[in-house]
Scaffold this active site. Sequence first.
Site, PDB file in Angstrom:
ATOM      1  N   GLY A  40       0.824  -1.208   0.000  1.00  0.00           N
ATOM      2  CA  GLY A  40       0.000   0.000   0.000  1.00  0.00           C
ATOM      3  C   GLY A  40       0.853   1.250   0.000  1.00  0.00           C
ATOM      4  O   GLY A  40       0.593   2.176   0.769  1.00  0.00           O
ATOM      5  N   GLY A  41       1.847   1.287  -0.877  1.00  0.00           N
ATOM      6  CA  GLY A  41       2.833   2.367  -0.827  1.00  0.00           C
ATOM      7  C   GLY A  41       2.583   3.529  -1.750  1.00  0.00           C
ATOM      8  O   GLY A  41       3.457   4.388  -1.900  1.00  0.00           O
ATOM      9  N   SER A  85       0.223   5.923  -1.435  1.00  0.00           N
ATOM     10  CA  SER A  85      -0.354   7.117  -0.811  1.00  0.00           C
ATOM     11  C   SER A  85      -0.212   7.040   0.710  1.00  0.00           C
ATOM     12  O   SER A  85       0.126   5.989   1.259  1.00  0.00           O
ATOM     13  CB  SER A  85      -1.838   7.279  -1.183  1.00  0.00           C
ATOM     14  OG  SER A  85      -2.601   6.202  -0.666  1.00  0.00           O
ATOM     15  N   GLY A  86      -0.479   8.159   1.361  1.00  0.00           N
ATOM     16  CA  GLY A  86      -0.568   8.201   2.818  1.00  0.00           C
ATOM     17  C   GLY A  86       0.673   7.743   3.548  1.00  0.00           C
ATOM     18  O   GLY A  86       1.808   8.073   3.187  1.00  0.00           O
ATOM     19  N   ILE A  87       0.467   6.952   4.593  1.00  0.00           N
ATOM     20  CA  ILE A  87       1.549   6.505   5.465  1.00  0.00           C
ATOM     21  C   ILE A  87       2.524   5.598   4.717  1.00  0.00           C
ATOM     22  O   ILE A  87       3.738   5.690   4.905  1.00  0.00           O
ATOM     23  CB  ILE A  87       0.968   5.805   6.706  1.00  0.00           C
ATOM     24  CG1 ILE A  87       0.235   6.819   7.590  1.00  0.00           C
ATOM     25  CG2 ILE A  87       2.058   5.089   7.495  1.00  0.00           C
ATOM     26  CD1 ILE A  87      -0.624   6.213   8.674  1.00  0.00           C
ATOM     27  N   TYR A 108     -13.881  -2.637  11.275  1.00  0.00           N
ATOM     28  CA  TYR A 108     -12.535  -2.053  11.188  1.00  0.00           C
ATOM     29  C   TYR A 108     -11.787  -2.244  12.503  1.00  0.00           C
ATOM     30  O   TYR A 108     -10.620  -2.664  12.521  1.00  0.00           O
ATOM     31  CB  TYR A 108     -12.642  -0.562  10.850  1.00  0.00           C
ATOM     32  CG  TYR A 108     -11.310   0.140  10.749  1.00  0.00           C
ATOM     33  CD1 TYR A 108     -10.341  -0.289   9.838  1.00  0.00           C
ATOM     34  CD2 TYR A 108     -11.017   1.242  11.552  1.00  0.00           C
ATOM     35  CE1 TYR A 108      -9.117   0.359   9.740  1.00  0.00           C
ATOM     36  CE2 TYR A 108      -9.803   1.892  11.451  1.00  0.00           C
ATOM     37  CZ  TYR A 108      -8.855   1.451  10.548  1.00  0.00           C
ATOM     38  OH  TYR A 108      -7.644   2.095  10.460  1.00  0.00           O
TER      39      TYR A 108
END
Length: 247
Positions: A13-14, A16-18, A149
Amino acid sequence: MKRFSNKIALVTGGNSGIGYATARELVDEGATVIITGRRKEAIEKAAQEIGAVPFVADQANVEDTKALLKQIQQAYGPLDILFINAGITGELLPIEQMTEANFDAVMNINFRGAYFTLSQSIPLLKDGASVVILSSMVASTYHPNSSVYQASKAALNSIAKTAANELAPRKIRVNMVSPGPTQTEVMKKAGLDEATLDALYRNLTEMIPLRKIGTPEDVARLVCYLCEDSASFITGSDFVIDGGMTL
């Protein structure tokens, strides 16, 4: 020499974001970084911006993970750093209205996908490697409309602690980072518009002792610290980074 010179890192998950912020810092500090994402255009654009290596893969798809790891092994060899970051909030619904589709989507990425990313990566991890799993402060909260979640992150924390114990003989460290409110795209993906988000962030700021919302860079710096040799005596720990919100 930079902190991560000659290190090979994988960030799921690279784009966007963290995940993006962490990958960028790892690259800046000398690591060769492979980033993954589900959208080809987005992951290739992000990789070009920060100097990472893109790979299109859906964390919820175990076959994608197997193909990813096979390619990494062939091209780069063992991993020094694994950051399991990809995740979604899903729809925010009360338990009574929860759908099977939403339950499955959240659990398949946040828990099942993360679990098998870790499982499949273990043979590729170098002895002494660092694994960091992105959790959330909600793993220990019970707010309405966020049951799935919250449960996905609580389950992930349990697995991470077990993995820390299992992998300790190889000096592989497994830690969790649990952000509080952070300015990322995840809430937009949950369907909140700009006006709602602005109001939400204003309200949250009043609840946080440091009177600020976290940034992806705040979290990235903590993740990178846990990947350093100076953190070699830290494993099985959950680091809450929330500006004091849970005090």
